[in-house]
Design a protein around this motif. Structure first.
Motif, mmCIF file in Angstrom:
data_model
loop_
_atom_site.group_PDB
_atom_site.id
_atom_site.type_symbol
_atom_site.label_atom_id
_atom_site.label_comp_id
_atom_site.label_asym_id
_atom_site.label_seq_id
_atom_site.Cartn_x
_atom_site.Cartn_y
_atom_site.Cartn_z
ATOM 1 N N GLY A 18 0.465 -1.059 0.377
ATOM 2 C CA GLY A 18 -0.043 -0.620 -0.191
ATOM 3 C C GLY A 18 1.013 0.819 0.089
ATOM 4 N N ILE A 19 2.004 1.033 0.915
ATOM 5 C CA ILE A 19 2.630 2.283 0.933
ATOM 6 C C ILE A 19 3.867 2.890 -0.631
ATOM 7 N N VAL A 20 3.781 1.844 -1.179
ATOM 8 C CA VAL A 20 4.634 1.524 -2.588
ATOM 9 C C VAL A 20 3.308 2.013 -3.214
ATOM 10 N N LYS A 25 1.592 6.451 -7.057
ATOM 11 C CA LYS A 25 0.306 7.448 -7.183
ATOM 12 C C LYS A 25 0.967 9.497 -7.055
ATOM 13 N N GLN A 26 1.828 9.260 -6.949
ATOM 14 C CA GLN A 26 2.722 10.439 -6.742
ATOM 15 C C GLN A 26 2.190 11.777 -8.086
ATOM 16 N N PRO A 27 1.748 12.670 -8.747
ATOM 17 C CA PRO A 27 1.509 13.189 -10.145
ATOM 18 C C PRO A 27 2.909 13.185 -10.372
ATOM 19 N N PHE A 262 -4.934 15.524 -7.211
ATOM 20 C CA PHE A 262 -4.512 13.950 -6.444
ATOM 21 C C PHE A 262 -4.837 14.839 -5.000
ATOM 22 N N GLY A 263 -5.042 16.476 -4.552
ATOM 23 C CA GLY A 263 -5.459 16.285 -3.486
ATOM 24 C C GLY A 263 -6.462 16.537 -2.494
ATOM 25 N N PHE A 264 -7.152 16.656 -3.823
ATOM 26 C CA PHE A 264 -8.553 16.864 -3.550
ATOM 27 C C PHE A 264 -8.835 15.136 -2.778
ATOM 28 N N ALA A 265 -8.073 14.437 -3.852
ATOM 29 C CA ALA A 265 -7.885 12.580 -3.970
ATOM 30 C C ALA A 265 -8.249 12.396 -2.260
ATOM 31 N N GLN A 266 -6.806 12.582 -1.680
ATOM 32 C CA GLN A 266 -5.815 12.371 -0.461
ATOM 33 C C GLN A 266 -6.941 12.490 0.880
#
Length: 269
Positions: A18-20, A25-27, A262-266
């Protein structure tokens, strides 16, 4: 006991995967420098060379607007000087002798990125461009940025003393977004700029994400040959406001969209 050990190994493997996956998934952004910041808390959700010294181009006008709002009277009358009217590159098409309120000049400046309007504003609020630029730098100190310096109110190239960082621009923008008048201007897609001595003109915001990205409420585009394509974009969903800064990217719209998504998903928004 063997089953417990196996279960523990499987659990650790799952969590590590999960961490990997999360890291993967970092943009991937094209920008030379970029950052994604939560406006209220200043939490950084993504950064790439965020403290590298960069040319700001017309994102400079974010500080011009903040300074004019804090130091000027929005109802004061701006009389456009020949020097301001002759300022080149992106323009509000001001003529020498034009008269308009400071509020109209600020709005027109931010929507069309008018360099002529930026100089007219500086002369009105500061008495001269050098004095206004000094006020801009004092405001930068007040906000607490450490790697930013301005030599003009519009962002035309100065290869030595006009610079900023993605991180500093995010902090400056976060400060501005606390000001209702600032938000009103930078979130306006189109506006009728009214003159006191001639007819109105219509200004369209250069930030095309205002019409396409859900929750978009600002802020400013920028471009010069030296700076490349730049964009400071803010969007709000629920009570969370994110600020994405993109500096020197051939794909600024895509980069900003990637960061905000990415931010809103996080944050589960």
């Amino acid at each position: 006991m063997g089953r417990r050990v196996l279960s523990l190994v499987l659990l650790i493997t799952f969590l590590w995967s999960g961490i990997v996956l999360g890291a993967a998934k970092q943009p991937d952004v094209d920008a030379e420098a970029a950052i994604l910041m939560v406006a209220d808390t200043k939490e950084i959700l993504f950064e790439k060379n965020s403290k590298g010294i960069m040319y700001p181009a017309s994102t400079t006008k974010i500080m011009t607007l903040i300074t004019a709002l804090e130091k000027g009277n929005p109802n004061s009358v701006v009389t456009v000087s020949p020097k301001a009217a002759a300022c080149e590159e992106s323009r509000l098409e001001l003529n020498a002798g034009d008269k308009l309120t400071l509020n109209e000049a600020m709005t027109g400046m931010m929507l069309v990125s008018g360099n002529d309007a930026a100089e007219a504003i500086a002369e009105n609020v500061g008495g001269s461009i050098p004095k206004f630029v000094e006020m801009m730098n004092q405001m930068a100190d007040k906000i607490g940025v450490e790697n930013t310096h301005f030599t003009n109110p519009h962002g035309l190239p100065d290869p030595i003393n006009h610079y900023t960082t993605a991180y500093d621009l995010a902090l400056i923008t976060a400060y501005g977004m606390k000001m209702p008048s600032f938000v009103k201007i930078v979130s306006t897609p189109t506006y009728e700029v009214k003159f006191l001595n001639r007819g109105s003109i219509y200004a369209n915001n250069t930030n095309k994400l205002l019409k396409t990205y859900p929750g978009m409420n600002g802020v400013k585009t920028g471009y010069t040959n030296d700076a490349g394509e730049c964009l400071v974009a803010s969007a709000k969903r629920g009570n969370v406001e994110l600020i994405a800064v993109i500096l020197n990217s051939d794909y600024r719209w895509r980069d900003a969209t990637k960061l905000l998504d990415f931010g809103f998903a996080q944050l589960g928004l």
